[in-house]
Scaffold this active site. Structure first.
Site, PDB file in Angstrom:
ATOM      1  N   SER A 120       0.860  -1.184   0.000  1.00 31.67           N
ATOM      2  CA  SER A 120       0.000   0.000   0.000  1.00 31.67           C
ATOM      3  C   SER A 120       0.893   1.230   0.000  1.00 31.67           C
ATOM      4  O   SER A 120       2.069   1.163   0.384  1.00 31.67           O
ATOM      5  CB  SER A 120      -0.879  -0.008   1.262  1.00 31.67           C
ATOM      6  OG  SER A 120      -1.484   1.248   1.493  1.00 31.67           O
ATOM      7  N   TYR A 129      -1.733  -0.745  10.711  1.00 32.80           N
ATOM      8  CA  TYR A 129      -1.845  -1.078   9.292  1.00 32.80           C
ATOM      9  C   TYR A 129      -0.596  -0.651   8.534  1.00 32.80           C
ATOM     10  O   TYR A 129      -0.005  -1.434   7.777  1.00 32.80           O
ATOM     11  CB  TYR A 129      -3.086  -0.410   8.697  1.00 32.80           C
ATOM     12  CG  TYR A 129      -3.218  -0.585   7.209  1.00 32.80           C
ATOM     13  CD1 TYR A 129      -3.590  -1.813   6.673  1.00 32.80           C
ATOM     14  CD2 TYR A 129      -2.962   0.472   6.336  1.00 32.80           C
ATOM     15  CE1 TYR A 129      -3.706  -1.977   5.298  1.00 32.80           C
ATOM     16  CE2 TYR A 129      -3.086   0.319   4.969  1.00 32.80           C
ATOM     17  CZ  TYR A 129      -3.455  -0.915   4.447  1.00 32.80           C
ATOM     18  OH  TYR A 129      -3.563  -1.075   3.079  1.00 32.80           O
TER      19      TYR A 129
END
Length: 253
Positions: free
Chosen positions: A137, A150
């Site tokens: 990501s 995350y």
């Protein structure tokens, strides 16, 4: 149809929905036999066929990963394309992050990728060609407000990919990471509700926050990420190794 991947066995975790499904379908369209995994067999069954073979697997469970990948190799041959895509995305302030939340994030996003790649390499290394892609990501390249766990898990995945590219340097296997921004998937829809609940925003306003985070001010389509994956496994990709491919509409880091 030009079947550039004819006969190749690909494994895509989290392959029943979203980015994983788009990548799996793109690989199958190029002739690959694609094992798609996810925790819910019923979801996989709805998209199986046309070169996609569903197998329930929990990437957090070492025994599950070992058994399912061994069975897939027995059925379809060595894994030569491994896409470690399974993941969860949820924000939480650090002072509200308990150990259970932290461990589940790491177990899914980082441990799961490690186990998937490790078990896939067992058969890949017996062949003369292989491609490993970790779906990270933009948060794996920079901090993400309100989502430390995350972001840490996605940073860890990039570290794993980069290190493996060094371990196998000069051999016929490459290791790369895809780093998309916000993609129009069910994860974004779930995050709309989570952001709205946390901040008091409307769902539309929460969605706009994610849209504005992408440099070109729109959500990505899953096909854009799949196209990048196809490039990394396609002809002429052998010198793309240890890279983090940003897919976010512009420069972000």
């Amino acid at each position: 149809m030009t079947s550039t991947l004819a006969g190749k066995h690909a494994l895509v975790t989290g392959g029943g929905t979203g980015i994983g499904l788009a990548i799996a379908q793109a690989l199958a369209a190029q002739g690959a036999h694609v094992t798609i995994t996810g925790r819910r067999q019923e979801v996989l069954d709805t998209v199986a066929g046309d070169g996609l073979f569903g197998a329930a697997m929990d990437v957090r469970d070492e025994r599950s990963v070992c058994d399912v990948i061994a069975a897939a190799v027995a059925a379809r041959g060595p894994v030569q394309i491994c896409v470690a895509n399974a993941g969860i995305a949820e924000g939480r302030s650090l002072h509200k992050t308990d150990m259970s939340f932290w461990r589940d994030m790491m177990a899914t996003n980082l441990d799961g990728a490690f186990l998937t790649i490790r078990e896939s390499l067992g058969s890949m290394r017996q062949t003369d060609w292989g491609r490993v892609i970790g779906v990270s990501s933009i948060a794996g390249l920079r901090g993400l407000p309100g989502a430390a766990a995350y972001a840490a898990s996605k940073h860890g995945l990039i570290g794993l990919i980069r290190s493996l590219s060094e371990d196998y340097m000069g051999q016929p296997y490459t290791f790369n990471a895809l780093c998309p921004g916000y993609v129009d998937t069910p994860i974004v829809t779930r995050n709309e509700a989570a952001i709205a609940a946390r901040t008091g925003m409307t769902a539309d306003a929460a969605r706009q926050v994610m849209i504005e985070a992408n440099r070109h001010k729109r959500l990505l389509e899953v096909e854009e990420v799949a196209a990048a994956a196809l490039w990394l496994v396609g002809p002429g990709s052998q010198s793309i190794n240890g890279q983090c491919i940003q897919i976010s509409g512009g420069q972000t880091v």
